[in-house]
Design a protein around this motif. Structure first.
Motif, PDB file in Angstrom:
ATOM      1  N   THR A 126       0.823  -1.219   0.000  1.00  0.00           N
ATOM      2  CA  THR A 126       0.000   0.000   0.000  1.00  0.00           C
ATOM      3  C   THR A 126       0.853   1.263   0.000  1.00  0.00           C
ATOM      4  OG1 THR A 126      -0.137   0.100   2.432  1.00  0.00           O
ATOM      5  CG2 THR A 126      -1.788  -1.224   1.297  1.00  0.00           C
ATOM      6  N   ASP A 127       2.180   1.093   0.036  1.00  0.00           N
ATOM      7  CA  ASP A 127       3.076   2.251   0.012  1.00  0.00           C
ATOM      8  C   ASP A 127       2.829   3.041  -1.277  1.00  0.00           C
ATOM      9  OD1 ASP A 127       5.758   3.615  -0.758  1.00  0.00           O
ATOM     10  OD2 ASP A 127       6.028   3.097   1.363  1.00  0.00           O
ATOM     11  N   SER A 128       2.733   4.336  -1.166  1.00  0.00           N
ATOM     12  CA  SER A 128       2.383   5.171  -2.327  1.00  0.00           C
ATOM     13  C   SER A 128       3.386   5.015  -3.466  1.00  0.00           C
ATOM     14  CB  SER A 128       2.280   6.641  -1.916  1.00  0.00           C
ATOM     15  OG  SER A 128       3.517   7.101  -1.379  1.00  0.00           O
ATOM     16  N   VAL A 131       2.566   1.692  -5.176  1.00  0.00           N
ATOM     17  CA  VAL A 131       1.292   1.780  -5.903  1.00  0.00           C
ATOM     18  C   VAL A 131       1.466   2.618  -7.168  1.00  0.00           C
ATOM     19  CG1 VAL A 131      -1.082   2.613  -5.808  1.00  0.00           C
ATOM     20  CG2 VAL A 131      -0.090   1.430  -3.820  1.00  0.00           C
ATOM     21  N   GLY A 203      -6.827  -6.650  -0.087  1.00  0.00           N
ATOM     22  CA  GLY A 203      -5.581  -6.173   0.498  1.00  0.00           C
ATOM     23  C   GLY A 203      -5.205  -6.809   1.821  1.00  0.00           C
ATOM     24  N   ILE A 229      -0.778  -5.580  -5.609  1.00  0.00           N
ATOM     25  CA  ILE A 229      -0.744  -4.127  -5.426  1.00  0.00           C
ATOM     26  C   ILE A 229      -2.052  -3.603  -6.018  1.00  0.00           C
ATOM     27  CG2 ILE A 229       0.484  -1.999  -5.990  1.00  0.00           C
ATOM     28  CD1 ILE A 229       2.967  -3.838  -6.578  1.00  0.00           C
ATOM     29  N   GLU A 232      -4.772   2.725  -5.998  1.00  0.00           N
ATOM     30  CA  GLU A 232      -4.852   3.711  -4.917  1.00  0.00           C
ATOM     31  C   GLU A 232      -4.576   3.103  -3.536  1.00  0.00           C
ATOM     32  OE1 GLU A 232      -8.615   5.659  -5.223  1.00  0.00           O
ATOM     33  OE2 GLU A 232      -8.156   6.572  -7.168  1.00  0.00           O
ATOM     34  N   GLY A 233      -4.034   1.878  -3.520  1.00  0.00           N
ATOM     35  CA  GLY A 233      -3.726   1.236  -2.233  1.00  0.00           C
ATOM     36  C   GLY A 233      -4.948   0.827  -1.456  1.00  0.00           C
TER      37      GLY A 233
END
Length: 340
Positions: A126-128, A131, A203, A229, A232-233
């Motif tokens: 979920t790390d920007s 993603v 997720g 992945i 937008e996470g």
């Protein structure tokens, strides 16, 4: 304690048998004296008649004592064998139960470690930066993702590498491109970790694969975790790629099997192992056994048995929190009699 009791019982048997042997020697001398006394009484004629009766009685008593000693010696010998057999069984039972506890403890420690890995992969997916690289894999986004993965690896030293693959199964970024130069661009679409990772439901889901050697990571032993992945996470977002994380298995597993609490004598006569669900050796205190199949035949989740004169104790993984485990076993093989 059991061994001490057995040793004391056997020592008592040994001493008793020695004393009976001494008594036999005394009775033998008594019989010789009795025989000589009867001979002398015969020479003395009428005057030695009463003495002959006493000498004959001495001989009878001596024979009775000798017979009793022989009977006692036979009983002691039989009971000594029974004590030794019972003691051996008691020792095996005690050690087998203790080893089974230690075996289960070993796999529990590993499961707690691997539970953290399952948390890592779901978090980092979920790390920007991760993603963005999967959603819009431009050069800037990929460079930023590579830097981000490298930062994670500097803090989490138990990993060999972290990979981002797009939906088609092409690796687009990894955390150690200088060390593993051929990773980016590799096709992993047929790899289990990618296929199953892409199919995760949401997720909160993850995949863990059996421990294997990885040619792309220098032939190292790895436990691979993956998850999709998502756009937008979001937990329920569309899968836009897969994050694969490669746990540096061998040094971590070796530390666990070598850290089991055994005495120096036990350690010299034992082998501590972790087995996967197919009973393949995935960690062992015996070098060179990785990947070999061990002939474990468990009848329960915890226990021990004798195999080819050796104690084989085992414990099935109980899992840890949300990590159910993979059906792995901790296993200890030890000589039934220490010191041999």
């Amino acid at each position: 304690m059991q061994d001490q009791i057995i040793d004391l019982a056997l020592e008592l048997t040994k001493v008793t048998k020695a004393k009976i042997a001494d008594l036999d020697q005394i009775m033998l001398r008594t019989q010789i004296l009795s025989m000589n006394a009867r001979l002398e009484a015969a020479r003395a004629g009428q005057a030695g008649k009463s003495f002959a009766i006493v000498a004959q009685e001495m001989g009878s008593v001596s024979n009775e004592v000798t017979t009793l000693a022989a009977s006692l010696n036979d009983v002691i010998a039989k009971n000594a064998a029974r004590i030794q057999d019972a003691g051996h069984e008691m020792s095996i039972g005690f050690r087998g139960s203790r080893y089974a506890d230690l075996a289960r403890n070993a796999v529990e420690i590993m499961d707690r470690n691997l539970y953290e890995r399952s948390c890592d992969v779901r978090w980092w997916a979920t790390d920007s930066a991760v993603v963005n690289a999967a959603e819009q894999p431009g050069s800037d986004a990929l460079a930023h993702a590579t830097d981000r993965l490298a930062t994670i690896l500097r803090s989490y030293t138990v990993y060999l590498d972290l990979w981002i693959a797009d939906r088609s199964g092409r690796v687009i970024a990894n955390g150690r491109p200088q060390r593993y130069r051929d990773v980016v661009g590799a096709d992993v679409s047929r790899e289990e970790w990618f296929r199953r990772g892409l199919e995760t439901a949401d997720g909160d889901s993850f995949v863990v694969c059996d421990v294997e050697t990885s040619p792309c990571l220098g032939g190292s032993q790895v436990a691979t975790y993956s998850t999709a992945i998502r756009a937008e996470g979001a937990v329920n977002g569309k899968a836009v790629g897969v994050l694969g994380i490669f746990f540096d298995w061998e040094p971590q597993a070796r530390a666990i099997v070598e850290g089991i609490s055994l005495s120096s004598e036990e350690r010299g006569n034992s082998k501590v192992m972790l087995l996967d669900s197919r009973f393949r050796v995935i960690a062992s205190t015996a070098p060179g056994s990785f990947g070999q199949t061990y002939p474990l035949r468990p009848t329960d989740a915890w226990g021990h048995s004798l195999l080819d004169g050796k104690i084989v104790a085992y414990g099935l993984t109980p899992g840890y929190e949300t990590y159910r485990g993979l059906g792995w076993f901790g296993c200890i093989e030890s000589a039934a009699t220490l010191g041999r």
